[in-house]
Design an enzyme around this catalytic site. Sequence first.
Site, short mmCIF file in Angstrom:
data_model
loop_
_atom_site.label_atom_id
_atom_site.label_comp_id
_atom_site.label_asym_id
_atom_site.label_seq_id
_atom_site.Cartn_x
_atom_site.Cartn_y
_atom_site.Cartn_z
N CYS A 116 0.76 -1.21 -0.09
CA CYS A 116 -0.05 0.02 0.06
C CYS A 116 0.93 1.40 -0.07
CB CYS A 116 -0.90 0.01 1.28
SG CYS A 116 -1.83 -1.48 1.26
N HIS A 123 -3.84 6.67 1.71
CA HIS A 123 -4.17 5.62 0.93
C HIS A 123 -5.53 5.02 1.46
CE1 HIS A 123 -4.28 1.65 0.14
NE2 HIS A 123 -4.09 0.96 1.15
N ASN A 166 -10.23 -0.82 -2.14
CA ASN A 166 -8.84 -0.67 -1.87
C ASN A 166 -7.98 -1.20 -3.06
OD1 ASN A 166 -6.16 -1.14 -0.87
ND2 ASN A 166 -6.54 -1.47 1.22
O1 UT7 Z 1 -4.60 -1.68 2.67
C1 UT7 Z 1 -4.34 -1.44 4.15
C2 UT7 Z 1 -4.39 -2.94 4.71
N1 UT7 Z 1 -5.86 -3.27 5.04
C3 UT7 Z 1 -6.43 -2.65 6.09
O2 UT7 Z 1 -6.21 -1.64 6.29
C4 UT7 Z 1 -7.76 -3.16 6.15
C5 UT7 Z 1 -7.93 -3.04 7.86
N2 UT7 Z 1 -8.97 -3.53 8.59
C6 UT7 Z 1 -10.35 -3.61 8.25
O3 UT7 Z 1 -10.50 -2.85 7.15
C7 UT7 Z 1 -11.37 -4.32 8.99
O4 UT7 Z 1 -10.72 -5.17 10.07
C8 UT7 Z 1 -12.31 -5.31 8.09
C9 UT7 Z 1 -12.99 -4.60 7.26
C10 UT7 Z 1 -11.12 -6.25 7.27
C11 UT7 Z 1 -12.99 -6.43 8.97
O5 UT7 Z 1 -13.69 -5.43 9.58
P1 UT7 Z 1 -13.93 -5.82 11.40
O6 UT7 Z 1 -14.84 -5.10 11.84
O7 UT7 Z 1 -12.44 -5.76 11.85
O8 UT7 Z 1 -14.55 -7.19 11.39
P2 UT7 Z 1 -13.76 -8.51 12.02
O9 UT7 Z 1 -12.60 -9.05 11.10
O10 UT7 Z 1 -13.49 -8.58 13.54
O11 UT7 Z 1 -15.19 -9.64 11.75
C12 UT7 Z 1 -16.24 -9.42 12.39
C13 UT7 Z 1 -17.39 -10.26 12.11
C14 UT7 Z 1 -16.79 -11.76 12.11
O12 UT7 Z 1 -17.80 -12.50 12.49
P3 UT7 Z 1 -18.17 -13.24 14.03
O13 UT7 Z 1 -16.77 -13.82 14.29
O14 UT7 Z 1 -18.19 -11.85 14.80
O15 UT7 Z 1 -19.31 -13.80 14.03
C15 UT7 Z 1 -16.49 -12.04 10.69
O16 UT7 Z 1 -16.41 -13.48 10.60
O17 UT7 Z 1 -17.77 -10.08 10.68
C16 UT7 Z 1 -17.36 -11.33 10.27
N3 UT7 Z 1 -16.97 -11.02 8.72
C17 UT7 Z 1 -17.93 -10.86 7.75
N4 UT7 Z 1 -19.26 -10.78 7.48
C18 UT7 Z 1 -19.85 -10.35 6.56
C19 UT7 Z 1 -15.55 -10.70 8.16
N5 UT7 Z 1 -15.84 -10.47 6.82
C20 UT7 Z 1 -17.05 -10.37 6.46
C21 UT7 Z 1 -17.73 -10.13 5.40
N6 UT7 Z 1 -19.10 -9.93 5.37
N7 UT7 Z 1 -17.25 -9.70 4.07
#
Ligand code: UT7
Length: 331
Positions: free
Chosen positions: A113, A258, A288
């Site tokens: 990134c 970014h 992204n």
């Molecule tokens: O380019 C630079 C690098 N990348 C980033 O900057 C990304 C940084 N991180 C993020 O943007 C966020 O962490 C995400 C958008 C990737 C994820 O959001 P989050 O609020 O951190 O969600 P999480 O990974 O903690 O997951 C929460 C819940 C989980 O379910 P349970 O365990 O609570 O039942 C996941 O399984 O959301 C679930 N989940 C989804 N549900 C629907 C994870 N991905 C998805 C999805 N759709 N696509």
Amino acid sequence: MYKSKILGTGSYLPERVVTNADLEKLMETSDEWIQQRTGIRERRFVDEGVGASDLGVKASLRALEQARLSPRDIDFIVFATLSPDYNFPGCGCLLQEKLGMQTVGALDVRNQCCGFVYGLSVADQYVKTGMYRHILVVGAEVHSTGIELNTHGRDVAVIFGDGGGAVVVGWSGNGDGQILSTHLHSEGKYAKKLWLEAPASIYHPRLTEQMLREGKHYPSMDGRYVFRHAVDRFQEVINEALLANNLRIEDVTLLILHQANLRISEAVSQSLGIPAEKVFSNIQKYGNTTAASIPIALDEALKEGKLKPGDIVVLAAFGSGFTWASAVIRW
Ligand code: UT7
């Protein structure tokens, strides 16, 4: 010492729009979840056979046109991507050939990134020392062929999109705009918090059927961890840049982060105390696009008339590595 500036910008997004509703058909996710957590509504995917170099070529032609230069005027290429057409040779060489350029040097940058800001920093140094007069700095990515488009890979798959952006960096005359500074950082102890494990030269063979079954050829990310570090490091590197230039946040006309996640951008702008209208966002449309996101955003911001001569624009990135970086430009 010469001064350097951005002479032209260009971007290219593939035509195929993939909405959150399209992803709902491939995995258990929802438009609501994606928008709430990331701000993304849609992204672009390439058609089969299109590589990062092709997106880079189209963006470069637009940047050259804006700079009123031809490919033969370019003395050096810096190509930032984490999704090169092939493992080697790098995309810089492919771009040199596709643009019919002279046999100039081509450097590939592997800083995910932050690749574009690292590349801009390299170009800035070469131009300042007088080694090169016109440098093409490209950021282009094809993520769609490398993400796991099913429920297992949904946390990563919904975020990324394809696209390309480019700028021409060259000499700046007296009184013209100028790249004022760049600051670059890395912290490899977090390498595996956001990485792509295979194929890898530490394995022999580099890719096995078992690795494929285990999905090691897809990116893996500890999203929450990355999110928290991103918010802290973005602020840190922006404050470092402002301090180095004796500027205050009120002096910034436009902050181009970014495009990692709209929630990250919102948290960073709130902590810095910069109004939302000064923080450019287009992640809603493109997702992204890692190394491509800043040059695409810069190009769009210019086309929307958001920058005029003398304005201060701050670019900042954070990503896999971990790496983080910033650039301050007087337009
Ligand atoms: O380019 C630079 C690098 N990348 C980033 O900057 C990304 C940084 N991180 C993020 O943007 C966020 O962490 C995400 C958008 C990737 C994820 O959001 P989050 O609020 O951190 O969600 P999480 O990974 O903690 O997951 C929460 C819940 C989980 O379910 P349970 O365990 O609570 O039942 C996941 O399984 O959301 C679930 N989940 C989804 N549900 C629907 C994870 N991905 C998805 C999805 N759709 N696509």
